[in-house]
Write an enzyme that holds these catalytic residues in place. Structure first.
Site, mmCIF file in Angstrom:
data_model
loop_
_atom_site.group_PDB
_atom_site.id
_atom_site.type_symbol
_atom_site.label_atom_id
_atom_site.label_comp_id
_atom_site.label_asym_id
_atom_site.label_seq_id
_atom_site.Cartn_x
_atom_site.Cartn_y
_atom_site.Cartn_z
ATOM 1 N N GLU A 90 -10.760 12.844 45.061
ATOM 2 C CA GLU A 90 -10.641 12.277 43.718
ATOM 3 C C GLU A 90 -11.879 12.609 42.905
ATOM 4 O OE1 GLU A 90 -7.675 8.524 44.739
ATOM 5 O OE2 GLU A 90 -9.676 8.110 44.000
ATOM 6 N N HIS A 100 -9.416 4.285 32.908
ATOM 7 C CA HIS A 100 -8.797 5.336 33.718
ATOM 8 C C HIS A 100 -8.194 6.377 32.787
ATOM 9 C CE1 HIS A 100 -6.401 7.417 36.698
ATOM 10 N NE2 HIS A 100 -6.993 6.712 37.643
ATOM 11 N N ARG A 122 -14.806 9.761 35.721
ATOM 12 C CA ARG A 122 -13.720 9.193 34.919
ATOM 13 C C ARG A 122 -14.092 8.980 33.455
ATOM 14 N NH1 ARG A 122 -11.056 4.812 39.165
ATOM 15 N NH2 ARG A 122 -9.823 6.341 40.312
ATOM 16 N N HIS A 136 -9.398 -0.082 33.175
ATOM 17 C CA HIS A 136 -9.058 0.033 34.592
ATOM 18 C C HIS A 136 -9.931 -0.830 35.493
ATOM 19 C CE1 HIS A 136 -7.279 1.919 38.073
ATOM 20 N NE2 HIS A 136 -8.438 2.403 38.492
ATOM 21 N N ARG A 162 -17.696 3.299 38.117
ATOM 22 C CA ARG A 162 -17.301 3.241 39.522
ATOM 23 C C ARG A 162 -16.794 4.590 40.017
ATOM 24 N NH1 ARG A 162 -12.381 2.578 42.041
ATOM 25 N NH2 ARG A 162 -11.313 1.967 40.124
#
Length: 518
Positions: A112, A227, A273, A327, A362
């Site tokens: 990811e 997100h 992100r 998110h 994060r």
């Protein structure tokens, strides 16, 4: 009635992990405002990050977490998390959690955004959260009782400043009081403060407000992760498309067919992100739709059954329109590394806590990991505490106050204002405008009322306003852009802020605020 030793508010992975690891001789009560499996943890698609591959190492996981968090993470806490992660995965396997493996029973690992290695352990393709929640629910012992559809609306704090219980509304809005020497908030984040969100409808941020009103310090509330890829159609976001889809080869394209992230970041579609979300946001603001091209993903239907079902529901196949949505909250209630807050007897774990793990942004799939590690860690701490409950059960005196006559906003108003003024792109003018809007509802007057006189909707609105106010104040205070916090009037990271955090705390009485920079 049995006395409670531990009250856990919330029912996500952190809450269940705590309940599973507490000694069976303790009487544990879980209070959740919906059903036991209606939470963000159950919806989590991606997985759990852990350096379990032969060519991986916890140090690499640690370094990736710091880079995503823009270096303001608590370094020691991050390394402990990365080092403990492989053991947590081993434990899940011993618990017979349904994790995806190959033909020789080796874990399948995905990749990811912002990860330098493939280290995402997943279950059911894109149903990892459900796999873990179901596993932990099966491990719950008879010493744990569950109150569903019950909303905690106040924390009991005595004259000595110790938390010793909660007050709740049940599903009929009747009031109850429950006491315990250990009260744990595992209430999740605040995505429902925004119009566009990947979160469960339960994620209204009230745990942050509860702890703040009880006197706990709240930290780094400006850091909201959006997100990048929520399915977007007819002006609304409809559900999450996990980042793991891009990890398997899906590409972001604009309306002319150009790859959106080319030339933006060296990691392209798997950039951190906040970078991907901001790039998509700018494209949409300029009236250029963004799509996720799924054609490069092999065996898409089998690998991502939840996402595939979502796409079929809205009649999309190869190219799916996407937009960013709220998110994850990187900030929250300040805790130490076992979950203790600045209020004795009150603990926080999971997304509602600010442990220093996530910094400004994060790293993907560190959230379930954090809940699992801190839930187990807190259980070990509570196990070693004395069981006697010799706490003065006298709440602070609060003089009666009549209900204010002025109206509260509708929840949709809060969401729209937050999305517009304190969302992906912020500016001093928009934040000040939003602050004035919140203050127009005279929140301080509502906070002096006995909450038992309110309806659940009124109370939820007040809690959402409070958490919105904390976010807005912190966003105004941090005069730079870092991670999930982007100020168009201060578009760059500042050395002056690299070791600084925004901290807010309340004075003696609800409604008297004392923001402070540390």
């Amino acid at each position: 009635m049995r006395k409670n030793d531990v009250i856990i508010v919330g029912s996500g992975v952190g809450a269940l992990q705590l309940a599973v690891h507490l000694p069976t001789q303790l009487n544990v009560r879980i209070i959740t405002k919906s059903y036991i499996n209606n939470n963000n943890s159950y919806l989590a698609q991606g997985g759990v990050a852990a350096a379990v591959a032969p060519n991986d190492h916890p140090y690499l996981h640690y370094a990736d977490t710091l880079e995503a968090g823009r270096q303001i993470n608590d370094h020691a806490s991050v390394y402990q998390l990365a080092e403990e992660a492989p053991r947590i995965i081993e434990e899940l396997r011993r618990f017979h959690c349904k994790l995806d493996t190959n033909d020789i029973n080796e874990l399948q690992l995905g990749k990811e955004g912002a990860h330098s290695q493939a280290r995402i352990v997943h279950g059911g393709g894109d149903q990892t959260g459900a796999s873990i929640v179901d596993c932990l629910l099966n491990k719950i012992s008879s010493n744990v009782r569950v109150n569903e559809n019950e909303l905690v609306y106040d924390l009991l704090v005595n004259e000595e400043g110790r938390c010793y219980g909660v007050k709740t509304f049940d599903e009929n809005e009747e009031v109850h009081t429950l006491t315990a020497p250990h009260v744990v908030l595992a209430t999740g984040g605040c995505g429902e403060l925004y119009t566009f969100t990947s979160n469960s409808i339960q994620s209204t941020g009230e745990g942050i407000a509860l702890a703040y009103w009880a006197g706990a310090k709240v930290k780094d509330m400006e850091f909201i992760q959006f997100h990048p890829t929520l399915l977007y159609t007819n002006g609304k976001t409809r559900g999450l498309i996990t980042e793991a889809v891009r990890g398997e080869g899906a590409r972001l394209v604009d309306d002319t067919g150009n790859y959106l992230m080319d030339g933006v970041h060296p990691m392209g579609d798997l950039a951190p992100r906040h970078i991907v979300a901001q790039t998509i946001f700018h494209s949409l603001k300029n009236n250029h739709p963004v799509y996720l091209d799924l054609t490069p993903v092999p065996n898409f239907e089998q690998r991502f059954p939840t996402v595939a079902k979502l796409c079929r529901k809205y009649h999309f196949t190869n190219k799916v329109p996407v937009a960013p949505g709220a998110h994850f909250l990187m900030g929250g209630i300040e805790t130490d590394q076992r979950g203790s807050t600045s209020v004795p007897g009150l603990y926080v774990i999971g997304e509602a806590a600010c442990t220093g793990i996530h910094g400004a942004n994060r790293l993907a799939s560190n959230s379930l990991l954090e809940g699992l590690i801190y839930g187990k860690r807190l259980a070990h701490y509570i196990k070693n505490q004395k069981r006697e409950f010799n706490i003065k059960l006298v709440p602070k005196h609060k003089p009666p106050v009549n209900l204010p006559s002025h109206r509260l906003p509708e929840i949709k108003e809060i969401q729209g204002q937050m999305m517009e003024n304190a969302g992906i792109i912020r500016h001093e003018k928009s934040l000040q405008r939003h602050l004035s809007w919140i203050e127009s509802f005279k929140l301080d007057q509502w906070l002096r009322v006995d909450f038992a006189k309110l309806s659940k909707k009124q109370w939820t609105t007040i809690a959402m306003l409070q958490t919105s106010l904390l976010i807005t104040r912190a966003a105004l205070e941090r005069t730079e852009s870092r991670g999930g916090h982007y100020r168009s009037d201060y578009p760059f990271e500042s050395e002056n802020w690299v070791r600084e955090h925004t901290v807010q705390c309340i004075k003696e009485m609800r409604g008297n605020y004392e923001p402070a920079k540390s």
